[in-house]
Enzyme design. Sequence first.
Site, PDB file in Angstrom:
ATOM      1  N   CYS A   1      -5.299 -34.499 -48.315  1.00  0.00           N
ATOM      2  CA  CYS A   1      -5.532 -34.643 -49.631  1.00  0.00           C
ATOM      3  C   CYS A   1      -4.315 -33.882 -50.148  1.00  0.00           C
ATOM      4  CB  CYS A   1      -6.854 -34.117 -49.929  1.00  0.00           C
ATOM      5  SG  CYS A   1      -7.028 -33.646 -51.692  1.00  0.00           S
ATOM      6  N   GLU A   2      -3.728 -34.563 -51.430  1.00  0.00           N
ATOM      7  CA  GLU A   2      -2.750 -34.003 -51.988  1.00  0.00           C
ATOM      8  C   GLU A   2      -3.277 -32.813 -53.070  1.00  0.00           C
ATOM      9  OE1 GLU A   2      -1.324 -36.841 -55.577  1.00  0.00           O
ATOM     10  OE2 GLU A   2      -0.387 -37.193 -53.823  1.00  0.00           O
ATOM     11  N   HIS A   3      -4.462 -32.907 -53.241  1.00  0.00           N
ATOM     12  CA  HIS A   3      -5.041 -31.983 -54.212  1.00  0.00           C
ATOM     13  C   HIS A   3      -5.503 -30.531 -53.706  1.00  0.00           C
ATOM     14  CE1 HIS A   3      -6.549 -35.846 -56.448  1.00  0.00           C
ATOM     15  NE2 HIS A   3      -5.177 -35.786 -56.676  1.00  0.00           N
ATOM     16  N   HIS A   4      -5.872 -30.615 -52.400  1.00  0.00           N
ATOM     17  CA  HIS A   4      -6.266 -29.339 -51.785  1.00  0.00           C
ATOM     18  C   HIS A   4      -5.387 -29.074 -50.633  1.00  0.00           C
ATOM     19  CE1 HIS A   4      -9.594 -30.402 -54.387  1.00  0.00           C
ATOM     20  NE2 HIS A   4      -9.732 -29.237 -54.847  1.00  0.00           N
TER      21      HIS A   4
ATOM     22  N   HIS B   1     -13.522 -36.812 -46.474  1.00  0.00           N
ATOM     23  CA  HIS B   1     -12.710 -35.865 -47.125  1.00  0.00           C
ATOM     24  C   HIS B   1     -13.115 -34.321 -47.098  1.00  0.00           C
ATOM     25  CE1 HIS B   1     -10.229 -38.778 -49.883  1.00  0.00           C
ATOM     26  NE2 HIS B   1     -11.298 -39.673 -49.268  1.00  0.00           N
TER      27      HIS B   1
ATOM     28  N   CYS C   1     -12.044 -31.925 -48.464  1.00  0.00           N
ATOM     29  CA  CYS C   1     -12.282 -31.062 -49.611  1.00  0.00           C
ATOM     30  C   CYS C   1     -13.491 -31.368 -50.177  1.00  0.00           C
ATOM     31  CB  CYS C   1     -10.963 -31.685 -50.667  1.00  0.00           C
ATOM     32  SG  CYS C   1     -10.934 -33.422 -50.997  1.00  0.00           S
TER      33      CYS C   1
ATOM     34  N   GLN D   1      -6.613 -41.440 -51.337  1.00  0.00           N
ATOM     35  CA  GLN D   1      -7.386 -42.568 -50.404  1.00  0.00           C
ATOM     36  C   GLN D   1      -6.766 -43.956 -51.277  1.00  0.00           C
ATOM     37  OE1 GLN D   1     -10.921 -42.181 -48.658  1.00  0.00           O
ATOM     38  NE2 GLN D   1     -11.372 -44.409 -48.557  1.00  0.00           N
TER      39      GLN D   1
END
Length: 451
Positions: A295-298, A364, A366, A336
């Site tokens: 995940c590119e956010h976390h 996910h 996250c 995704q």
Amino acid sequence: MTQRLNSTNNEDYDELVANDVDNSREKVVKKLAALYRQILSAIGEDPDRQGLQKTPHRAANALWYFSHGYNIKLDELLNGAIFDEDHDEMVIVKDIEFFSMCEHHLVPIYGHVSIGYLPNKQVLGLSKLARVVEMYSRRLQVQERMTRQIAEAITQAINPCGVGVVIEATHMCMSSRGVQKVQSKTITSSMVGVFPEDIAGKQLVLKDTNNNDVELTEDEKVEKLAKLYREILVTIGEDPQREGILKTPHRAAKALLYFTHGYDVHLDELLNGAIFDEDHDEMVIVKDIEFFSMCEHHLVPIYGHVSIGYLPNKQVLGLSKLARVVEMFSRRLQVQERLTRQIAEAIQSAVKPAGVGVVVEASHMCMSTRGVQKIQSSTITSSMVGEFRNNQKTREEFLALIRPNGSRQLDPIDTILTPLFGPFEGRHVSAHVFKHVTQQVALVVVAAITQ
């Protein structure tokens, strides 16, 4: 006495965590965010692109949460929830969910803990057993040590006649890199007091800065990332010279480069000419392709399955290349929705089919290891191109064929054909053609029987 508890997630525990670290959290998160920004640059990403602008801060907050157990002390956690009780039968709390981080590669460990003890004139509040698990799991860990620490903490708290702890866990360092054994699990136990011989814990068994224009060599990338990971360890309060994590910065650096090696792969080189002229116009499907991404956010794992279907237009693609396309795009920092679209666009670009359909179902971490902590939830995305988007029957056929075996409801023709020829699930193209050819025959048989 047996009880099943989910992972701790209540206001009292959250308040305890917050009170212990209010003064330092903001400073730690700020420093971690700066380090994560450098990590993004080191792997070749642009930390200023829209999807990544807030990633360093989000990842820093996530890592703080994953490792906040360092700030919790046992006495404060138990908070006097020890009671005099003349109860001498076994107390068991089983299947306590936990999430931790492997101290060797800095990727998740998750699973269940079962705890049993024989009281010695004192009992412990049941929820405190789950909180003890949470305290030790929210640190960089190896499963063996965590198992022992939980047993020792309960022994220290109430001095029982015996304690047994069993942990069954999945290690993402095994499933998403290296040997990639997805279904493997690791079981550890710690038995104290009467448990080793007299009881053997049988009731506990788990049944169920940076210039992106400079091209770095692989070794240079590892060294650069290892230096940053070492700073991260220090920032969260760990000792990078401790034996268990002495080599962690290098291992984590190599793991991250493996998780993101898709940036170095290009579609033309990947396909390597495996495009063949073929006068085949029926649907081609490869389903349940396993994938792992981040995940590119976390900066925590996403994992699941991809199913791909396309309608050839005089050309077909080597089947294994479909899985390789999934691997190329999944081994990058992703969301995704984008991953789903990129796979469809790549196949459309490669063989220009009449249509492409891609469905991705993923978990996910996250969502499951932080924040809402919804473990069983999964996310489904789809991308339909050409005939798959414009033709409802094509789309429905594709979606029916990628369902798990046995989940598809049979229509009247299926009820006649299945006993004779077996279910059509998994036969893909041949099932479609066979069903079309035999439909009239089956109708005649139905009519003859009902007369």
